[in-house]
Design a protein around this motif. Structure first.
Motif, PDB file in Angstrom:
ATOM      1  N   TYR A 166      18.881 -19.065 -11.862  1.00 24.97           N
ATOM      2  CA  TYR A 166      18.912 -17.941 -10.920  1.00 24.97           C
ATOM      3  C   TYR A 166      19.620 -18.364  -9.629  1.00 24.97           C
ATOM      4  CZ  TYR A 166      17.189 -14.506  -7.516  1.00 24.97           C
ATOM      5  OH  TYR A 166      17.098 -13.567  -6.522  1.00 24.97           O
ATOM      6  N   ASP A 167      19.298 -19.540  -9.143  1.00 24.32           N
ATOM      7  CA  ASP A 167      19.912 -20.065  -7.925  1.00 24.32           C
ATOM      8  C   ASP A 167      21.428 -20.188  -8.103  1.00 24.32           C
ATOM      9  OD1 ASP A 167      19.994 -21.166  -5.346  1.00 24.32           O
ATOM     10  OD2 ASP A 167      19.956 -23.197  -6.156  1.00 24.32           O
TER      11      ASP A 167
ATOM     12  N   GLN B  46      22.986 -16.642  -8.131  1.00 24.60           N
ATOM     13  CA  GLN B  46      22.973 -16.040  -6.804  1.00 24.60           C
ATOM     14  C   GLN B  46      24.054 -16.636  -5.907  1.00 24.60           C
ATOM     15  OE1 GLN B  46      21.480 -13.189  -6.876  1.00 24.60           O
ATOM     16  NE2 GLN B  46      19.861 -13.444  -5.353  1.00 24.60           N
TER      17      GLN B  46
ATOM     18  N   PHE C 242      20.020 -12.283  -1.025  1.00 20.54           N
ATOM     19  CA  PHE C 242      20.561 -13.297  -1.923  1.00 20.54           C
ATOM     20  C   PHE C 242      19.783 -14.617  -1.826  1.00 20.54           C
ATOM     21  CE2 PHE C 242      24.431 -10.664  -2.061  1.00 20.54           C
ATOM     22  CZ  PHE C 242      24.713 -10.724  -3.416  1.00 20.54           C
TER      23      PHE C 242
ATOM     24  N   ASN D 226      17.150 -12.566   3.633  1.00 17.08           N
ATOM     25  CA  ASN D 226      17.445 -13.885   3.100  1.00 17.08           C
ATOM     26  C   ASN D 226      16.401 -14.872   3.613  1.00 17.08           C
ATOM     27  OD1 ASN D 226      20.005 -13.852   1.415  1.00 17.08           O
ATOM     28  ND2 ASN D 226      20.716 -12.739   3.236  1.00 17.08           N
TER      29      ASN D 226
ATOM     30  N   ARG E  89      27.474 -15.463  -6.974  1.00 15.08           N
ATOM     31  CA  ARG E  89      27.687 -14.054  -6.611  1.00 15.08           C
ATOM     32  C   ARG E  89      28.103 -13.962  -5.144  1.00 15.08           C
ATOM     33  NH1 ARG E  89      22.779 -10.335  -7.658  1.00 15.08           N
ATOM     34  NH2 ARG E  89      24.327  -8.733  -7.118  1.00 15.08           N
TER      35      ARG E  89
END
Length: 316
Positions: free
Chosen positions: A5-6, A9, A33, A56, A12
């Protein structure tokens, strides 16, 4: 955090920044994010005028943020900033700043942002507003809800262009003597404070149209003061006072206890978290509408291209 996931993210974010850089975008949204730091490549997006970094995990901003000289709007809400980012002082064109929902506690450097027109500092653990606020003479909108402010600085009376002020959910019980200097004020929200009277200074604000005093400590209606405020819609809901039909007829501009069920959000468009046709620039905190960027409209395209990986692929 899950490593995959990290990884997704972060890439992205890099893809969005690269796209903004390539298109010379003026707006960029990097909210939500889970960012702890900002990638260096962001500082090459020299055409940015609006940058959304809300939701964030930022604890600070890079000292080189001053390179984004064209920034006019920046949102930092819902991060982990524990002090006011001094680098913001180096952004000469900054007009809109949202630092709500950060444990900042002290706004002391704010006085150097002399071009600010909109400031949101809701839920920042503030016990006071510094005297430096009086230097922001271009300020039009100030929101400081959900803090622990018990007194306002005298210098707030210097903000002669201020039209929209919300201090809801603080510990105020009085206003500065020169508060009447805020002659452009249209909307004043003092809900959920400790007022037991309407400050006489408010009767001298000829442009004031909406006054929120819901959930204060009014035990009686100050008729002498209200007689001079017939042009102001005054919300006195959820105060420990009783009203009568005669009072309703005498003061049709009052919204009195016992009438809660008769009013909806449409009837009371100036509730603290709603906008109003009568106040086109009124925004609830955390609703600054510059989060959309040119790259957002192509979000799916950005995601499709992630397997190619950004040329800026690094860890940060």
């Amino acid at each position: 955090m899950n490593p995959m996931y990290d990884f997704i993210q972060r890439n992205r974010v890099l893809a969005k920044i690269e796209k903004a850089q390539h298109s010379k975008a003026s707006n960029l949204a990097l909210d939500d994010f889970d960012l702890y730091t900002l990638p260096d490549v962001l500082l090459t997006c020299l055409n940015l005028s609006s940058l959304n970094l809300g939701h964030n995990r930022l604890t600070s901003l890079p000292t080189a943020l001053f390179k984004l000289k064209n920034l006019q709007n920046i949102s930092l809400e819902y991060n982990s900033l524990d002090k006011f980012p001094e680098v913001l002082q180096d952004l000469p064109h900054l007009k809109t700043l949202n630092i709500s929902h950060n444990p900042i506690r002290n706004l002391a450097p704010i006085g150097n942002l002399v071009n600010l027109e909109v400031l949101w500092c809701n839920s920042c653990c503030l016990s006071s507003i510094p005297e430096e606020i009086g230097k922001l003479i271009k300020l039009d909108t100030l929101g400081a809800r959900h803090n622990q402010i018990s007194n306002l600085p005298k210098s707030i009376c210097n903000l002669e262009k201020l039209r929209w002020l919300t201090l809801e959910d603080n510990k105020l019980h009085m206003l500065p003597k020169r508060f009447e200097c805020l002659q452009e004020l249209v909307h004043l929200n003092l809900n959920k404070n400790n007022f037991s009277y309407i400050p006489v200074q408010l009767t001298k604000l000829k442009n004031l149209r909406y006054l929120h005093l819901q959930s204060n400590e009014f035990y009686s209606i100050p008729e002498l003061v209200i007689n001079n405020m017939e042009y102001v819609k005054i919300n006195l809901l959820q105060n420990p006072l009783s009203s009568s039909q005669d009072m309703d007829k005498l003061f049709p501009n009052l919204v009195l206890p016992g009438k809660e069920l008769e009013y909806t959000l449409d009837d009371l468009p100036l509730d603290s978290d709603s906008s109003s046709d009568d106040w086109e620039n009124s925004l609830g905190s955390s609703q600054l509408n510059y989060s959309l960027s040119e790259s957002d409209s192509d979000e799916e395209e950005v995601l499709i291209e992630i397997p190619k990986l950004s040329k800026y692929l690094v860890t940060f």
